[in-house]
Design a protein around this motif. Structure first.
Motif, PDB file in Angstrom:
ATOM      1  N   TYR A 118     144.782-106.377  38.405  1.00  0.00           N
ATOM      2  CA  TYR A 118     145.727-106.055  37.957  1.00  0.00           C
ATOM      3  C   TYR A 118     146.502-104.784  38.052  1.00  0.00           C
ATOM      4  N   ARG A 119     147.898-104.916  38.140  1.00  0.00           N
ATOM      5  CA  ARG A 119     148.798-103.747  38.170  1.00  0.00           C
ATOM      6  C   ARG A 119     148.957-103.398  36.603  1.00  0.00           C
ATOM      7  N   VAL A 120     148.692-101.895  36.434  1.00  0.00           N
ATOM      8  CA  VAL A 120     148.690-101.617  35.230  1.00  0.00           C
ATOM      9  C   VAL A 120     150.030-100.732  34.708  1.00  0.00           C
ATOM     10  N   ASP A 121     151.016-101.067  33.855  1.00  0.00           N
ATOM     11  CA  ASP A 121     151.966-100.432  33.894  1.00  0.00           C
ATOM     12  C   ASP A 121     151.986 -99.721  32.299  1.00  0.00           C
ATOM     13  N   LEU A 122     151.938 -98.260  32.372  1.00  0.00           N
ATOM     14  CA  LEU A 122     151.841 -97.348  31.177  1.00  0.00           C
ATOM     15  C   LEU A 122     153.199 -96.646  30.824  1.00  0.00           C
ATOM     16  N   ARG A 123     154.376 -97.238  31.452  1.00  0.00           N
ATOM     17  CA  ARG A 123     155.744 -96.600  31.221  1.00  0.00           C
ATOM     18  C   ARG A 123     156.143 -96.760  29.777  1.00  0.00           C
ATOM     19  N   LEU A 124     155.708 -97.658  29.147  1.00  0.00           N
ATOM     20  CA  LEU A 124     156.198 -97.981  27.771  1.00  0.00           C
ATOM     21  C   LEU A 124     155.368 -97.188  26.494  1.00  0.00           C
ATOM     22  N   ARG A 125     154.709 -96.255  27.075  1.00  0.00           N
ATOM     23  CA  ARG A 125     153.778 -95.689  26.011  1.00  0.00           C
ATOM     24  C   ARG A 125     154.768 -94.399  25.607  1.00  0.00           C
ATOM     25  N   PRO A 126     154.625 -93.721  24.391  1.00  0.00           N
ATOM     26  CA  PRO A 126     155.456 -92.739  23.934  1.00  0.00           C
ATOM     27  C   PRO A 126     155.725 -91.598  24.912  1.00  0.00           C
ATOM     28  N   ASP A 127     157.107 -91.492  25.092  1.00  0.00           N
ATOM     29  CA  ASP A 127     157.340 -90.265  26.267  1.00  0.00           C
ATOM     30  C   ASP A 127     157.292 -90.758  27.536  1.00  0.00           C
ATOM     31  N   GLY A 128     157.210 -92.066  27.862  1.00  0.00           N
ATOM     32  CA  GLY A 128     157.295 -92.701  28.973  1.00  0.00           C
ATOM     33  C   GLY A 128     156.038 -92.046  30.037  1.00  0.00           C
ATOM     34  N   GLN A 129     156.608 -91.864  31.211  1.00  0.00           N
ATOM     35  CA  GLN A 129     155.456 -91.172  32.296  1.00  0.00           C
ATOM     36  C   GLN A 129     155.511 -89.760  32.105  1.00  0.00           C
ATOM     37  N   LYS A 130     156.275 -89.154  31.255  1.00  0.00           N
ATOM     38  CA  LYS A 130     155.857 -87.855  30.802  1.00  0.00           C
ATOM     39  C   LYS A 130     154.849 -87.576  29.788  1.00  0.00           C
ATOM     40  N   GLY A 131     154.589 -88.706  29.037  1.00  0.00           N
ATOM     41  CA  GLY A 131     153.594 -88.647  27.738  1.00  0.00           C
ATOM     42  C   GLY A 131     152.310 -88.599  28.240  1.00  0.00           C
ATOM     43  N   PRO A 132     151.433 -88.323  27.361  1.00  0.00           N
ATOM     44  CA  PRO A 132     149.920 -88.508  27.688  1.00  0.00           C
ATOM     45  C   PRO A 132     149.475 -89.873  27.771  1.00  0.00           C
ATOM     46  N   LEU A 133     148.550 -90.291  28.791  1.00  0.00           N
ATOM     47  CA  LEU A 133     147.742 -91.537  28.841  1.00  0.00           C
ATOM     48  C   LEU A 133     147.494 -92.365  27.566  1.00  0.00           C
ATOM     49  N   VAL A 134     146.966 -91.485  26.734  1.00  0.00           N
ATOM     50  CA  VAL A 134     146.770 -92.044  25.300  1.00  0.00           C
ATOM     51  C   VAL A 134     147.191 -91.345  24.362  1.00  0.00           C
ATOM     52  N   GLY A 136     147.277 -90.769  19.911  1.00  0.00           N
ATOM     53  CA  GLY A 136     146.636 -90.762  18.656  1.00  0.00           C
ATOM     54  C   GLY A 136     147.183 -92.028  17.873  1.00  0.00           C
ATOM     55  N   SER A 137     146.703 -92.689  17.056  1.00  0.00           N
ATOM     56  CA  SER A 137     147.204 -93.717  16.306  1.00  0.00           C
ATOM     57  C   SER A 137     148.362 -93.208  15.342  1.00  0.00           C
ATOM     58  N   GLU A 138     148.057 -91.769  14.673  1.00  0.00           N
ATOM     59  CA  GLU A 138     149.190 -91.185  13.690  1.00  0.00           C
ATOM     60  C   GLU A 138     150.202 -90.920  14.555  1.00  0.00           C
ATOM     61  N   ALA A 139     150.066 -90.203  15.662  1.00  0.00           N
ATOM     62  CA  ALA A 139     151.064 -89.834  16.456  1.00  0.00           C
ATOM     63  C   ALA A 139     151.896 -90.969  17.216  1.00  0.00           C
ATOM     64  N   PHE A 140     151.168 -92.185  17.288  1.00  0.00           N
ATOM     65  CA  PHE A 140     151.784 -93.177  17.963  1.00  0.00           C
ATOM     66  C   PHE A 140     152.812 -94.038  16.759  1.00  0.00           C
ATOM     67  N   ILE A 141     152.369 -93.973  15.509  1.00  0.00           N
ATOM     68  CA  ILE A 141     153.165 -94.589  14.519  1.00  0.00           C
ATOM     69  C   ILE A 141     154.296 -93.512  14.190  1.00  0.00           C
ATOM     70  N   THR A 142     154.210 -92.244  14.249  1.00  0.00           N
ATOM     71  CA  THR A 142     155.259 -91.475  13.911  1.00  0.00           C
ATOM     72  C   THR A 142     156.216 -91.493  15.002  1.00  0.00           C
ATOM     73  N   TYR A 143     155.873 -91.608  16.329  1.00  0.00           N
ATOM     74  CA  TYR A 143     156.960 -91.865  17.462  1.00  0.00           C
ATOM     75  C   TYR A 143     157.750 -93.052  17.042  1.00  0.00           C
ATOM     76  N   VAL A 144     156.937 -94.156  16.886  1.00  0.00           N
ATOM     77  CA  VAL A 144     157.873 -95.374  16.769  1.00  0.00           C
ATOM     78  C   VAL A 144     158.849 -95.293  15.575  1.00  0.00           C
ATOM     79  N   GLN A 145     158.295 -94.460  14.441  1.00  0.00           N
ATOM     80  CA  GLN A 145     159.202 -94.471  13.090  1.00  0.00           C
ATOM     81  C   GLN A 145     160.213 -93.552  13.402  1.00  0.00           C
ATOM     82  N   LYS A 146     160.203 -92.506  14.183  1.00  0.00           N
ATOM     83  CA  LYS A 146     161.001 -91.563  14.171  1.00  0.00           C
ATOM     84  C   LYS A 146     161.594 -91.105  15.568  1.00  0.00           C
ATOM     85  N   ARG A 147     161.075 -91.536  16.509  1.00  0.00           N
ATOM     86  CA  ARG A 147     161.720 -90.893  17.961  1.00  0.00           C
ATOM     87  C   ARG A 147     161.857 -92.036  18.938  1.00  0.00           C
ATOM     88  N   ALA A 148     161.278 -93.120  18.776  1.00  0.00           N
ATOM     89  CA  ALA A 148     161.296 -94.158  19.617  1.00  0.00           C
ATOM     90  C   ALA A 148     162.884 -94.711  19.598  1.00  0.00           C
TER      91      ALA A 148
END
Length: 178
Positions: A118-134, A136-148
């Motif tokens: 499969y081709r794996v597309d990680l561009r929808l992760r927090p901060d896109g291609q500039k963000g880390p590959l993974v 943390g759950s708290e950081a992800f929820i905070t990102y979605v709530q406040k910065r997305a």
């Protein structure tokens, strides 16, 4: 399995929704196997893990909505349980889970004699291609709530856990309510 799905499709035995469901189920099974392979290799490389890795692969787009088609890529976000200890003593959460994510991505996107898995597309992760590959759950929820941004929220509407070594569902439901 792909050959069986293709044969059923070519014979006209599958409706488009059934074809999409079967291809999505196949992709999810592939992600499950890739996560198992990655975790085994991770444990082999680091020998004594301080704790079991707690990782979730979240599907978005066609994968998240159950609409996979031939040639669809895997839009994923990889999230680890930030409340649990790092699985590798001496490595931070980010360092340990980045290595596990790299193994997972390698297993999913390997090239075989028949082509890539499969081709794996990680561009929808927090901060896109500039963000880390993974993330943390708290950081992800905070990102979605406040910065997305709005377009990210639209992508996250289709989000669902497709493979996990722990349950993020309760935290995600809490996020959606807010």
């Amino acid at each position: 399995m792909l050959v069986e799905i293709g044969a059923g499709d070519a014979a006209g035995e599958l409706t488009l929704p059934n074809l999409n469901r079967l291809l999505t189920d196949l992709a999810v099974a592939g992600i499950d196997v890739a996560l198992e392979i990655a975790q085994r290799e991770f444990a082999r490389r680091f020998e004594k893990l301080a704790s079991e890795p707690r990782l979730a692969v979240l599907g978005l787009g066609r994968l998240g909505s159950g609409g996979m088609d031939y040639g669809s890529d895997l839009d994923v976000v990889i999230v680890y349980d930030s409340a649990a200890p790092s699985p590798v003593a001496g490595l931070t959460h980010d360092e340990a889970y980045a290595r596990l994510a790299e193994l997972l991505i390698t297993a999913l996107s390997s090239i075989t004699r028949e082509g890539f898995v499969y081709r794996v597309d990680l561009r929808l992760r927090p901060d896109g291609q500039k963000g880390p590959l993974v993330t943390g759950s708290e950081a992800f929820i905070t990102y979605v709530q406040k910065r997305a941004s709005l377009w990210e929220w639209l992508a996250y509407v289709k989000l669902r856990a497709v493979a996990e070594s722990w349950k993020l569902v309760a935290e995600w439901k809490q996020l959606r309510v807010k």
